[in-house]
Design an enzyme around this catalytic site. Structure first.
Site, PDB file in Angstrom:
ATOM      1  N   ASP A 189      28.113  25.938  21.194  1.00 43.09           N
ATOM      2  CA  ASP A 189      29.163  24.872  20.472  1.00 43.09           C
ATOM      3  C   ASP A 189      29.307  23.826  20.621  1.00 43.09           C
ATOM      4  O   ASP A 189      29.942  23.438  19.581  1.00 43.09           O
ATOM      5  CB  ASP A 189      30.549  25.895  20.203  1.00 43.09           C
ATOM      6  CG  ASP A 189      30.651  27.111  20.143  1.00 43.09           C
ATOM      7  OD1 ASP A 189      29.855  27.621  19.178  1.00 43.09           O
ATOM      8  OD2 ASP A 189      31.628  28.411  20.456  1.00 43.09           O
ATOM      9  N   GLY A 190      28.643  22.736  22.172  1.00 42.10           N
ATOM     10  CA  GLY A 190      29.084  21.378  22.138  1.00 42.10           C
ATOM     11  C   GLY A 190      30.060  21.419  23.516  1.00 42.10           C
ATOM     12  O   GLY A 190      30.367  20.665  23.388  1.00 42.10           O
ATOM     13  N   LYS A 191      29.995  22.405  24.121  1.00 43.94           N
ATOM     14  CA  LYS A 191      31.608  22.412  25.113  1.00 43.94           C
ATOM     15  C   LYS A 191      31.427  21.249  26.823  1.00 43.94           C
ATOM     16  O   LYS A 191      31.256  20.341  26.826  1.00 43.94           O
ATOM     17  CB  LYS A 191      32.194  23.435  26.446  1.00 43.94           C
ATOM     18  CG  LYS A 191      32.975  24.631  25.863  1.00 43.94           C
ATOM     19  CD  LYS A 191      32.847  25.488  26.268  1.00 43.94           C
ATOM     20  CE  LYS A 191      31.683  26.050  28.072  1.00 43.94           C
ATOM     21  NZ  LYS A 191      30.508  25.687  27.158  1.00 43.94           N
ATOM     22  N   THR A 211      34.678  25.991  31.103  1.00 41.61           N
ATOM     23  CA  THR A 211      33.944  27.348  31.471  1.00 41.61           C
ATOM     24  C   THR A 211      33.132  28.139  30.490  1.00 41.61           C
ATOM     25  O   THR A 211      33.080  27.693  29.112  1.00 41.61           O
ATOM     26  CB  THR A 211      35.546  28.448  30.979  1.00 41.61           C
ATOM     27  OG1 THR A 211      36.265  26.943  30.785  1.00 41.61           O
ATOM     28  CG2 THR A 211      35.617  29.534  32.187  1.00 41.61           C
ATOM     29  N   LYS A 264      30.952  20.018  15.581  1.00 44.96           N
ATOM     30  CA  LYS A 264      29.568  19.740  14.818  1.00 44.96           C
ATOM     31  C   LYS A 264      30.073  19.276  13.526  1.00 44.96           C
ATOM     32  O   LYS A 264      29.309  20.129  12.569  1.00 44.96           O
ATOM     33  CB  LYS A 264      29.161  20.710  14.795  1.00 44.96           C
ATOM     34  CG  LYS A 264      29.158  21.159  16.306  1.00 44.96           C
ATOM     35  CD  LYS A 264      27.034  22.338  16.665  1.00 44.96           C
ATOM     36  CE  LYS A 264      26.668  22.315  18.242  1.00 44.96           C
ATOM     37  NZ  LYS A 264      26.160  23.163  18.253  1.00 44.96           N
ATOM     38  N   SER A 272      23.945  66.519  51.837  1.00 41.55           N
ATOM     39  CA  SER A 272      23.618  68.275  52.591  1.00 41.55           C
ATOM     40  C   SER A 272      22.800  68.809  53.295  1.00 41.55           C
ATOM     41  O   SER A 272      21.271  68.167  53.075  1.00 41.55           O
ATOM     42  CB  SER A 272      23.535  68.048  51.400  1.00 41.55           C
ATOM     43  OG  SER A 272      22.641  70.319  51.046  1.00 41.55           O
ATOM     44  N   GLY A 273      22.782  70.095  53.912  1.00 44.53           N
ATOM     45  CA  GLY A 273      21.532  70.042  54.773  1.00 44.53           C
ATOM     46  C   GLY A 273      21.540  69.126  55.770  1.00 44.53           C
ATOM     47  O   GLY A 273      20.571  69.591  57.161  1.00 44.53           O
ATOM     48  N   LYS A 275      25.714  68.826  59.350  1.00 45.99           N
ATOM     49  CA  LYS A 275      26.587  68.401  59.699  1.00 45.99           C
ATOM     50  C   LYS A 275      27.786  69.589  60.346  1.00 45.99           C
ATOM     51  O   LYS A 275      28.627  70.056  61.377  1.00 45.99           O
ATOM     52  CB  LYS A 275      27.951  68.484  58.090  1.00 45.99           C
ATOM     53  CG  LYS A 275      27.439  66.060  58.051  1.00 45.99           C
ATOM     54  CD  LYS A 275      28.188  66.113  56.704  1.00 45.99           C
ATOM     55  CE  LYS A 275      27.896  67.196  56.011  1.00 45.99           C
ATOM     56  NZ  LYS A 275      26.618  66.735  54.974  1.00 45.99           N
ATOM     57  N   SER A 324      30.473  62.651  52.396  1.00 47.96           N
ATOM     58  CA  SER A 324      31.513  61.722  52.275  1.00 47.96           C
ATOM     59  C   SER A 324      30.375  60.540  52.017  1.00 47.96           C
ATOM     60  O   SER A 324      30.039  59.476  53.198  1.00 47.96           O
ATOM     61  CB  SER A 324      32.320  61.628  53.059  1.00 47.96           C
ATOM     62  OG  SER A 324      31.537  61.600  54.523  1.00 47.96           O
TER      63      SER A 324
END
Ligand SMILES: Nc1nc2c(ncn2[C@@H]2O[C@H](COP(=O)(O)OP(=O)(O)O)[C@@H](O)[C@H]2O)c(=O)[nH]1
Lengths: 633, 330
Positions: free
Chosen positions: A36-38, A112, A167, A470-471, A474, A542
């Site tokens: 846009d030309g900022k 920005t 513009k 798993s397995g 634990k 977990s």
């Protein structure tokens, strides 16, 4: 190398310094879509205000040949496009700050980026701005991004917008085009909280209506962009507002002096005024105000001061000084808008750290009311917020903090959310209003406390938190360990998937969201059990560090013992005791850890067990030895 | 703060004194309108206090220049009538102007602050110097590397620096609280969003932040503030007749006889001053008649070359400062 004094313009230095001293400051942001030309406009402002030095211009000339889009001309955009990476890509990727001044004012511009993904940067730039310049390419008119930018500007409380229709040279300086754009924009903006819109037709490239007027657009009678920036009155009049000073620091250099340092967020305070500490409601009078250059009778926002009180009252960082008659809200629940800024989406059950002006707390999003489509302003139901999304939420804190509505005081009505594990800033919020708890849950000071219970059990409470695939072994190891502890007279409890998933958590599945909630409940139950004086063993996959950290944070220092059952995935899959891996591989089980859901191994577990190399009995003994070593049993 | 083997700690004797004339009630300063300098001053004090309140072990990098002088002045204000609860750290390349070192030691003493001076002893042992090794190697080893050593040795989790965003394009995007990895690297893509004046001060062990309280100040602001507050500077900023030789396309002041013989022949006394202060062999003098702060402000208005031009570090290539920062240069 030398500056010839003869070249120097004749300036009356005393007059100059006096004029400089009287200048105020305007902070603004520029927003627009890519191209846009900022950058060109900002480059133009710097160039025309003579803030660009010759050597910088020289460098821009060199770079123009390399990256420029303006042929032989110097590309003004290159004066402001900062980092090499983005220069090569030709897009602005972050917020950059620019400084320039004229005879009337000093300016700080937040540049920005317009790229669609970068709403978070816009919010960042807007948070400190007094005014926003929203750019529109005259050929394209009001775009989706224009609406998005205006909404963010409004959300962050900016009341003044300059609509820069750029513009115009490419539209033959056509007045009707400009009028049509202004009309379309005005219709849209009326739904927002923006109070004043000033529209200017201009060309950043030629400079028309930037610093000087434009002969090409005689139909435009209004001020140039610069004239508007120099003269616009920003109602920053906070003196009419109630006094607020979030306490940053207790200044106690010696026994004779005790003051509370902070930046006044709103209103003013004088020596002799009654003030109260918001958290306790205890009040006193101001006995002295130490300002930046000595003592003051009266101080006002946004001065940084140190306030002394007549009475010794208990005040620390995170508290807020206010007039007793007009206190801020003090609550542990509130409603707020949140802009999500992290690439990892929001997990509402996860506990985040929340930072207010000076207070900090742990927060949970209890209710994600809706998200807002920033293009249409439509409210939509949602379970989470993704990067760059804006939502309206209710939050619950682990303690009460003082705050205001963002609408009344920006500094005391804003907060940021921080991920407690990665420490990144994941969200920014503006507070709408405080909420009251449905029922008042008071924490009764019980006579029989944790220490008493632990003593009765003759042990020190511990949470042995087993984590692994798993397995991995634990439950087997936890089971062996519990038998061994029981055998030596310890009071224990083993929490595992079977006794929790079938009861307490039977409403939960295996999505990330449900896994987080599952662990949260387990952690809370474990905490109650520790409170009861037990040694608790938990056996859950977990998989996420953040949840394990959350459990750790719930407990007292040293109480949480992370036991990492470090068995390679291949070994677990080969064992496959319940045939789950096979199912997951066949696609019959979704979100299975290690297959299509991540496992984040602990970085500093207290105990690591190699179950592929040793038998469960030896591993359980390893934990017993560790507990003995720590004098926990 | 424990001084490590290659650091000398100067702690002044006696009670800390405050430099600010603190008036009691009744004799208050008359209130000026709140100007841009007041706004900047207030913001910087806020930032400095945040660091003191939130970090375990902060330090203030003190480079003896005008920006450091302003930063220190603001720190004194932030904690008045006490003194800042953190030490000053100076990375001494051993090639600073002698006048800088004298000034440094005196200021620390007068303000009652702990001063830690660090020199890269490996570099000294290898005889690294700007004449035989050139500006790049010298700066890498004696400044960038030395700074990392000093920060690691002190275990600091926050270090204040006097950099401003208007100094150089790559600084324009720098945060006020700039996050650094364990190896002190700056990753422009991994910086945390910074909103309002709510700074994210969380760091994991070994990580740190660089904090820039002067982020929003311009060079002109700095000089105006020095003027308004009467802040004392190293005399080298002001024009005086000094012995000058031409070296590497710059005017260099012969500050001691470590300069190779062939270069320091026939110095000419010229009326010069320095726009920035660093290692004397790398800092070019400019001819000037400016003997006071207003003179300098006048000169600044007339001059059209930006500040770092006098320093040999930046010029080599486009984006060079950005590269240095990624490597850990301040
Ligand atoms: N004709 C014309 N071109 C312009 C104008 N403003 C900017 N441009 C061109 O539009 C392109 C994008 O500009 P730039 O400033 O880089 O846009 P940004 O992405 O918004 O920063 C460049 O080629 C500019 O030269 C203008 O007013 N008129």
């Amino acid at each position: 190398m030398a500056t010839d004094p003869a070249d120097a313009p004749q300036i009356d230095i005393d007059a100059f310094l006096a004029q400089q001293d009287a200048k105020d400051q305007l902070r603004f942001i520029t927003c627009g879509s890519v191209d846009d030309g900022k950058s060109t406009l900002l480059g133009r402002l710097l160039y025309d205000s003579k803030t660009v030095f010759e050597d910088q211009l020289g460098a821009a000339e060199v770079e123009s040949k390399k990256y420029g889009t303006q042929g032989a001309e110097v590309d003004l955009a290159l004066l402001v496009d900062g980092l090499q990476a983005e220069r090569e890509q030709g897009i602005t990727i972050d917020v950059a700050y620019r400084y320039f001044e004229t005879d009337k004012r000093k300016f700080i511009a937040a540049d920005t980026p317009g790229h669609e993904q970068y709403t978070r940067n816009m919010a960042t730039g807007a948070s400190t701005a007094d005014l926003a310049i929203i750019l529109i390419d005259a050929r394209k008119g009001v775009l989706t991004q224009t609406r998005r930018h205006s909404f963010i500007v409004s959300l962050l409380g900016i009341k003044n917008v300059i609509l820069a229709v750029n513009k115009m040279d490419l539209m033959d300086w056509d007045g009707a085009t400009f009028e049509a754009i202004v009309e379309e924009y005005s219709a849209f903006v009326s739904d927002l909280e923006i109070e004043h819109v000033h529209a200017i037709p201009l060309s950043a490239l030629t400079g028309a209506n930037v610093f000087s007027g434009s002969a090409e657009m005689p139909w435009y009678q209004g001020p140039t962009l610069m004239r508007l920036l120099e003269t616009i009155q920003i109602t920053r009049d906070t003196t009419g507002l109630p006094f607020r000073m979030p306490v940053q620091w207790v200044n106690r250099p010696n026994s004779d002096f005790r003051g509370f340092s902070g930046t006044i967020a709103s209103g003013d305070v004088s020596v002799g005024d009654p003030v109260a500490a918001s958290l306790t409601g205890r009040s006193s009078r101001v006995s002295r105000i130490v300002g930046p250059s000595g003592d003051l009778d009266r101080a006002m926002a946004p001065q940084s001061v140190t306030v002394c009180l007549e009475d010794e009252i208990d005040i620390s960082r995170g508290d807020m000084l206010a007039h007793p008659g007009t206190p801020p809200a003090v609550a542990d629940q509130f409603a707020a808008h949140i802009v999500w800024m992290d690439s990892e989406k929001m997990l509402p059950e996860r506990a985040y750290l929340v930072r207010f002006a000076t207070a900090a707390a742990t927060a949970q999003i209890t209710d994600l009311v809706h998200k807002i489509d920033v293009n249409t302003l439509e409210k939509q139901a949602t379970k989470t917020l993704e990067l760059n999304e804006v939502g309206y939420c209710k939050l619950a804190l682990d303690r009460a903090v003082p705050f205001d509505a963002y609408e009344s005081v920006r500094q005391t009505g804003s907060f940021v959310l921080i991920d407690r594990f990665t420490n990144t800033t994941v969200g920014a919020g503006t507070i709408d209003f405080p909420l009251r708890r449905a029922s008042n849950i008071e924490w009764h000071q019980m006579k029989v406390d944790k220490t008493a219970r632990a003593a009765a059990n003759g042990q020190t409470p511990r949470i042995l938190w087993f984590t692994g695939f798993s397995g991995s072994g634990k439950s087997t190891v936890a089971d062996r360990l519990e038998q061994k502890l029981h055998a030596i007279g310890r009071r224990t409890y083993l929490l595992d998937g079977d006794n929790v998933r079938h009861g307490l958590n039977k409403d939960l599945g295996f999505t990330d969201h449900d896994r987080v909630e599952n662990i949260r409940r387990v952690a809370e139950v474990a905490k109650l059990m520790a409170d009861a004086g037990l040694i608790v063993l938990t056996s859950f996959i977990s998989p996420f560090r953040a949840e394990r950290q959350m459990a750790r944070d719930l407990l007292d220092e040293g109480e949480f013992v992370e036991v990492f059952v470090d068995t390679p995935l291949e070994v677990c899959e080969a064992r496959d005791p319940k045939g789950l891996y096979k199912k997951a591989r066949a696609g019959q089980l979704k979100n299975f850890t290690g297959i299509d859901s991540d496992y984040e191994p602990p970085e500093a577990a207290e105990i690591t067990l190699k179950s592929a190399e040793q038998d469960p009995d030896t591993l359980a003994d390893q934990i017993i030895a560790w507990l003995r070593d720590q004098k926990a049993i | 703060m424990a001084a490590t083997t290659d650091m000398e700690a100067h702690r002044s004797a006696g009670a800390p004194i405050s430099l600010l004339p603190l008036r009691r009630n009744g004799a208050s300063a008359t209130m000026r309108p709140f100007s841009h300098l007041d706004r900047l001053e207030s913001e910087s004090m806020h930032i400095i206090r945040e660091v003191a309140a939130e970090f375990r072990n902060p330090v203030m990098l003190y480079s003896i220049g005008k920006d450091s002088a302003v930063m220190l002045h603001l720190a004194m204000k932030a904690f008045a009538p006490g003194v800042p609860p953190f030490p000053l750290l100076h990375v001494d390349t051993t090639w600073k102007f002698r006048a800088m070192i004298e000034f440094r030691d005196r200021i620390a003493r007068e303000m009652g602050l702990e001063l830690i001076v660090h020199t890269n002893q490996d570099g000294v042992a290898q005889g690294v110097n700007p004449f035989s090794h050139g500006s790049k190697v010298h700066t890498d080893i004696m400044k960038t590397e030395a700074l990392k050593q000093a920060l690691n040795a002190g275990g600091y989790d926050a270090a204040f620096g006097g950099a401003r965003r208007d100094e150089e394009k790559s600084r324009a995007k720098e945060r006020v609280f700039s996050f650094r990895s364990k190896s002190h690297r700056w990753d422009p893509k991994a910086q945390r969003p910074e909103l309002w004046s709510l700074y994210n001060t969380r760091v994991a062990p070994g990580e740190s932040v660089r904090v820039f309280p002067l982020s929003n100040w311009t060079e002109l602001d700095i000089w105006q503030y020095i003027h308004r507050e009467g802040i004392e500077l190293v005399p080298l900023y002001f024009a005086a007749p000094r012995p000058i030789v031409e070296y590497n396309g710059m005017w260099i002041m012969v500050d001691d006889d470590r300069m190779p013989e062939q270069h320091r022949q026939n110095p000419v006394d010229r009326m010069v001053r320095f726009r920035t202060l660093g290692c004397y062999p790398l800092t070019g003098a400019v001819e000037s008649q400016a003997t006071s702060v207003p003179d300098i402000i006048l000169e600044l208005l007339a001059s059209r070359a930006s500040e770092r031009q006098g320093r040999a570090i930046d010029k080599d290539q486009i984006g060079s400062m950005e590269k240095k920062k990624q490597e850990g240069y301040f």
